[in-house]
Write a protein that holds these residues in place. Structure first.
Motif, PDB file in Angstrom:
ATOM      1  N   VAL A 129      42.974  44.035  31.807  1.00  0.00           N
ATOM      2  CA  VAL A 129      41.697  44.733  31.794  1.00  0.00           C
ATOM      3  C   VAL A 129      41.152  44.702  33.215  1.00  0.00           C
ATOM      4  O   VAL A 129      40.961  43.623  33.789  1.00  0.00           O
ATOM      5  CB  VAL A 129      40.695  44.074  30.830  1.00  0.00           C
ATOM      6  N   ALA A 158      37.879  44.953  26.740  1.00  0.00           N
ATOM      7  CA  ALA A 158      38.857  44.826  25.662  1.00  0.00           C
ATOM      8  C   ALA A 158      38.320  43.832  24.638  1.00  0.00           C
ATOM      9  O   ALA A 158      37.879  42.736  25.000  1.00  0.00           O
ATOM     10  CB  ALA A 158      40.193  44.354  26.192  1.00  0.00           C
ATOM     11  N   VAL A 175      43.892  48.629  30.474  1.00  0.00           N
ATOM     12  CA  VAL A 175      42.555  49.189  30.300  1.00  0.00           C
ATOM     13  C   VAL A 175      41.865  49.157  31.661  1.00  0.00           C
ATOM     14  O   VAL A 175      41.674  48.083  32.235  1.00  0.00           O
ATOM     15  CB  VAL A 175      41.745  48.376  29.269  1.00  0.00           C
TER      16      VAL A 175
END
Length: 813
Positions: free
Chosen positions: A335, A342, A313
């Motif tokens: 992330v 997240a 992400v």
């Protein structure tokens, strides 16, 4: 007027002007027919362009499928503009600018039609047409399998795309078909593709496989809903979403994907429910850009075949995982970047070789009621601005439970770490963090290990049975001056009975725990498009391999003798040039950009990756990573967007290798208003302006690449040499199977090798031949047939379980 039967003969001479009888042509019969009539066509080949404009039934004779062949020399062979019934026909088209079967109006029923063509599309549905298409097959190696455009719709049941030169199913211009129990395979574009506002695609119980590109591609505000579908064996990403696309996957299976299983960008939204993602070479879920979001519920992501995080992400995207399982992966969740987030609820992250959760570059992660087991590091908050919350999480079987470094500031509440090999919680290098009511039990090292005077807060924490001590504060403790060291309140340990701020025992000479690789080892590799996350300052980065080691891996590849010689010669030139420069001598200028030509599956991508690593080991490139792109990554949909995409791809490859597969697609023979030239022009300028920053490798079929270079002299002048990857011989394919067998603990029985040689000699070596991929698929097929054979044995021996015989070979097609 009563319904009649119109019989049509291929060579008949009757020209009766009545509905029931024999007609000399299909056109005459259709002209004579009235609504509701049944036209039964005699076997034969009809060189007519048929247009059905009335609700009639047009069919071949019963019991003779494929005996009626509609094959005009050009144009559309069959056009349907009414709610007619058409069945049991073979339709052949040759016009590259027209579909073979065109449905323009009405709600016709098309059943058991076989389309064999080299047309723009096998079947095209447009306008207000809403056909029901059952058990139809499309074989169109030159164009799209099924195209639904300009508001068209309809239902396709049990249909099969057996080949397509472009997308298997293409939806655009507001089209909205529904596919039920269809199969789409052997396409040269996406298996299913939908683009454009109001375009929608629904698929239920479908299978998409053997696709040269993405299995499913939704772009440009289109929407799609897939239920109980399989997507596997693609050469690109399994599922791709871009530019405000919306996709729902329910009870689907995505597997055997060499790239990202699912990749979404540019404000796309993905919802996954009860979907499994496995055997992927890059990320299982790859989520990019602000406004992009994925929501996964009751999903399983596992069995990575590469070295990348399962869930990625970045760039301000959001991912939500609820009741999910992520396991058997290098890293579970990364992330990155400010604005990225997240949220993980009631999920399991297990069997993680490196880091289960990594948060960096200002990103945020929220984990509630999660379980992290069997990981090197449970969670790592890496740097300033990175944070989030872990609440009610249990970590077990980790080397280190949670690491906080470089100003990261997470909050952990009611979390437990069981039996860590090194430390429960480790804070260093200016990390902060608040730990409330957390517990460490059975640590082989410390429970809480805080060094460098980090301003960490511990409240109501508890440690039990920690081998080196419950709490260790090095270089600053709770009794140091104000503003330095941890804040500790109401914490306890089974060793000290009760601990409070200012009462923690601190040794006179504090020994900082040894840094084993598991505690703060090299940060797991991020995908090539991004710079690597910063490692903790006290631990050096993992050293790159030497050129000798990388060349050793190249030499270990099956075949490719001429390729190995070319790469080694080029490497020697670069190495000697570097040494001459160090000696104060002039070094010959060596152009590092290359052209790779050859068929699919001959190792071009693998050699490109190794070449980049070699150049990095020689100091020619900063990183040596590989960024692989194709036409779809570089060419935009409107003027100006192509230059932006090409620049972005070049920037991602900075310090490494930009590998452009099927580069000839940027310069099609009939380019017209194609934007590929803009990509080429941008690329040539970037190569000139940043000649030392990126190495560019263009690759593709030999003949097509020769044409590409001949029509683009500006590109040809930038490349030093062409390296040809020849097709593997039968003996080399056998060696690949032997390697696969050894790796998976199988053996070839006596005579199986000879059977494999015969099998590989007999496989057609046309454009679709997959070389190394074919060898691997052959091995997989043998294992499947072996399993079906051995499963019938009541008590199989070790030989039964491991030996592969000639009878396990798949049947030659």
């Amino acid at each position: 007027m009563a319904q009649g039967t119109v019989q049509v003969t291929h060579s008949g001479t009757s020209r009766w002007r009545r509905r029931t009888g024999e007609y000399a042509s299909l056109a005459a019969a259709l002209q004579a027919a009235a609504d509701g009539d049944v036209l039964t066509i005699a076997p034969g080949t009809y060189r007519e362009n048929l247009v059905v404009q009335r609700p009639v039934t047009l069919r071949g004779p019963e019991g003779a499928p494929g005996s009626v062949r509609i094959a005009p020399p050009d144009g559309v062979p069959l056009t349907v503009r009414a709610s007619a019934v058409v069945q049991d026909l073979l339709v052949e088209g040759q016009d590259a600018a027209a579909p073979a079967l065109l449905v323009e109006e009405g709600t016709p029923e098309l059943t058991d039609i076989r389309v064999v063509t080299r047309s723009a599309a096998g079947i095209e549905v447009r306008g207000g047409a809403r056909p029901t298409v059952r058990r139809c097959t499309v074989d169109n190696p030159a164009g799209i399998g099924i195209a639904v455009v300009d508001g068209g719709g309809g239902v396709f049941e049990e249909c099969e795309i057996v080949s397509a030169g472009q997308s298997g199913v293409s939806v655009r211009g507001g089209g909205h078909p529904r596919l039920e129990r269809c199969r789409v395979h052997h396409t040269s574009g996406a298996g299913l593709a939908a683009t454009g506002e109001n375009s929608a695609l629904e698929a239920v119980g479908c299978e998409i496989y053997e696709v040269r590109g993405s299995g499913v591609q939704i772009t440009g505000r289109a929407t799609a809903h897939l239920t109980d579908c399989d997507v596997h064996r693609t050469t690109g990403d399994g599922v791709t979403l871009d530019t405000d696309a919306v996709l729902t996957l329910a009870d689907c299976r995505i597997h055997d994907i060499p790239e990202n299983a699912v990749d979404l960008r540019s404000r796309s939204v993905l919802t996954l429910t009860r979907t499994t993602v496995r055997q992927f070479g890059r990320n299982g879920l790859s989520v990019w850009d602000p406004g992009t979001r994925v929501d996964a519920n009751q999903c399983e992501i596992f069995d990575s075949t590469g070295d990348y995080p399962a869930v990625w992400v970045s760039d301000g995207a959001t991912a939500v995982l609820d009741s999910c399982r992520v396991h058997d992966v290098p890293d579970a969740l990364f992330v990155l970047d400010r604005g990225s987030r997240a949220d993980v609820v009631d999920s399991d992250l297990t069997q993680v070789r490196n880091t289960a959760v990594s948060v960096s570059d200002g990103a945020t992660a929220q984990l509630d009621d999660c379980r992290i087991r069997d990981a090197a590091t449970g969670a790592w908050f890496r740097d300033h601005g990175s944070g989030g919350t872990l609440a009610n999480c249990a970590l077990d079987g980790v080397q280190t439970g949670v690491i906080v470094t470089k100003g990261a500031d997470p909050t952990l509440e009611r979390c437990t770490v069981e039996s860590p090999a090194e430390a429960g919680f480790y804070v260093s290098a200016g990390g902060r963090g608040s730990f409330l009511d957390c517990r460490v039990t059975g640590s082989a090292g410390y429970g809480f290990h805080v060094i460098d005077g980090c301003r960490t807060t511990l409240r109501k924490c508890r440690t039990e049975r920690c081998a080196r001590g419950g709490y260790e504060f090095a270089d600053g403790g709770p009794d140091t001056g104000s503003g330095s060291g941890p804040v500790v309140e109401d914490c306890t340990s089974d060793e000290s009975g009760g601990l409070s701020r200012g009462a923690l025992p601190v040794e006179t000479a504090v020994q900082t725990a040894d840094r084993s690789p598991g505690l703060l080892g090299a940060i797991p590799a991020r995908r090539a498009a991004e710079p690597e996350a910063p490692a903790a300052p006290e631990v050096p980065a993992q050293p790159a391999r030497t050129s000798k080691a990388v060349l050793g891996e190249l030499d270990a590849l099956v075949g490719l003798d001429s390729v190995k010689r070319e790469v080694r010669a080029l490497t020697d030139m670069i190495e000697v040039g570097r040494r001459r420069q160090e000696a104060g001598l002039k070094a010959a200028s060596v152009k590092r950009h290359l052209v790779f030509t050859g068929s699919p599956g001959t190792g071009k991508t693998t050699v490109a990756r190794l070449y980049g690593e070699i150049l990095a080991s020689l100091g020619v490139l900063e990183k040596g990573h590989l960024v692989e792109v194709s036409r779809v990554d570089l060419v935009g949909e409107h003027i100006g967007s192509t230059a932006i995409r090409t620049q972005e791809a070049f920037d991602r490859a900075r310090g490494g290798v930009l590998f452009i597969d099927e580069a000839y697609a940027l310069s099609p023979e009939d380019s017209g208003r194609d934007f590929g030239k803009e990509a080429i022009d941008t690329l040539v300028k970037l190569m000139e302006d940043h000649r030392d920053a990126v190495v560019v490798i263009v690759a593709g079929y030999t003949a097509e690449m020769e044409r590409f270079l001949s029509v683009n002299p500006g590109v040809a002048s930038r490349f030093s040499r062409t390296i040809t990857f020849r097709d593997y011989g039968a003996g080399e394919l056998l060696r690949i199977v032997e390697q696969q067998a050894e790796e998976h603990e199988y053996r070839l029985a006596e005579g199986t090798g000879e059977a494999l040689l015969t099998y590989f000699d007999g496989i057609p070596k046309g454009p679709a031949f997959g070389n190394g991929r074919t060898a691997r698929q052959t091995f997989e097929a043998m294992v499947e047939r072996h399993a079906g054979r051995v499963a019938q044995l009541p008590e199989p021996s070790t030989d039964d379980l491991t030996l592969l015989y000639g009878e396990d070979l798949p049947e030659s097609s």
